[in-house]
Write an enzyme that holds these catalytic residues in place. Structure first.
Site, PDB file in Angstrom:
ATOM      1  N   GLY A 195      -2.447  -0.934  -5.563  1.00  0.00           N
ATOM      2  CA  GLY A 195      -1.714  -0.404  -4.999  1.00  0.00           C
ATOM      3  C   GLY A 195      -0.543  -1.347  -3.839  1.00  0.00           C
ATOM      4  N   ASP A 196      -1.465  -2.456  -4.786  1.00  0.00           N
ATOM      5  CA  ASP A 196      -0.244  -3.211  -4.240  1.00  0.00           C
ATOM      6  C   ASP A 196      -0.866  -4.557  -4.719  1.00  0.00           C
ATOM      7  OD1 ASP A 196       0.800  -5.795  -1.902  1.00  0.00           O
ATOM      8  OD2 ASP A 196      -0.124  -5.156  -0.791  1.00  0.00           O
TER       9      ASP A 196
END
Length: 270
Positions: A195-196
């Site tokens: 997600g990041d």
């Protein structure tokens, strides 16, 4: 490509939130990271206990969900190396999350970024390990295009426009940019995404090999290119041009330019 300031290692004085000072007790408090939303990360260390990290975000920062990150870390550490949650909470000023330190240094630590090819290879290898280890069918968290489009529309409604994007996307009008992210490519392979997956969120051993992942607040099921697009993009932000191909090679994949372009624009807008 120039990069808007997203996050950085603090270089000047940082005010320590009261709750972080209380959590530290007698430990030394060192600011180690600051993001553009006002979120801060501190290292808490002393002579009588293990090193801890405390993340804090001010009230009114919906983009950073620390209670949700605590849940995701607890879920993911059954299969992969991520920090163990010690405690988390909220008060009128903000939210906080305290975790145990895990061995390794951020891939943007000067001792590691001095050898960007080695670091880039470790980032690609570590991302593949994450994608292969986390079970999609057991994951309760979602990072799908549909969910992220909701956030993009919220940002548009809030008045964000081309000047808030990365330079390579600023030529796109609002209607054209929104239309492009509204037509996603077919899913290649569903995985549990980080997600990041940018360089600062990957920890490496001192020899440059992969150690662990941190900052899993957006972890959820999505096409693997959603992570790959950001991981390879961050090579240019943090190391300079020419290292994205190292990430793909270490991951074991041939770059898909259509999917990379799509997920980078979605990242920018959502």
């Amino acid at each position: 490509m120039s990069r808007p300031v997203i996050s950085e290692i603090p270089t000047g004085p940082v005010a320590v939130p009261a709750v972080v000072a209380a959590l530290a007790g007698g430990d030394t408090v060192t600011p180690v990271w600051r993001n553009e939303l006002g979120g801060l990360t501190f290292r808490l260390e002393g002579g009588h206990g293990a090193t801890r990290y405390a993340k804090w975000v001010p009230t009114g920062t919906p983009e950073i969900d620390l209670p949700g990150e605590a849940e995701r870390l607890t879920w993911a550490r059954r299969w992969v190396t991520v920090p163990r949650v010690i405690e988390h909470g909220t008060d009128a000023e903000g939210a906080w999350l305290v975790t145990e330190a895990v061995p390794g240094r951020s891939a943007v630590d000067p001792r590691l970024s001095a050898d960007p090819a080695t670091a880039a290879a470790a980032i690609g290898h570590g991302l593949r390990l994450l994608h292969d280890a986390l079970p999609v069918d057991l994951c309760p968290y979602d990072w799908s295009v549909d969910r992220r489009l909701v956030r993009a529309d919220e940002r548009i409604a809030g008045g964000e426009g081309p000047d808030d994007r990365f330079p390579e996307h600023r030529h796109l009008g609002l209607a054209e940019a929104r239309a492009r992210i509204g037509e996603p490519p077919a899913v290649d392979r569903l995985v549990v995404c980080h997600g990041d997956a940018c360089a600062p969120n990957t920890l490496l051993h001192d020899d440059g090999t992969f150690a662990a992942h941190v900052d899993l607040g957006s972890l959820g099921v999505a096409d693997r290119w959603a992570d790959l697009a950001v991981a390879a993009w961050s090579m240019e932000w943090d190391y300079g041009p020419g290292y994205d191909g190292v990430v793909y090679d270490a991951y074991g994949i041939v770059p898909d330019q259509e999917r990379l372009a799509y997920y980078r624009l979605l990242w920018d807008m959502a």
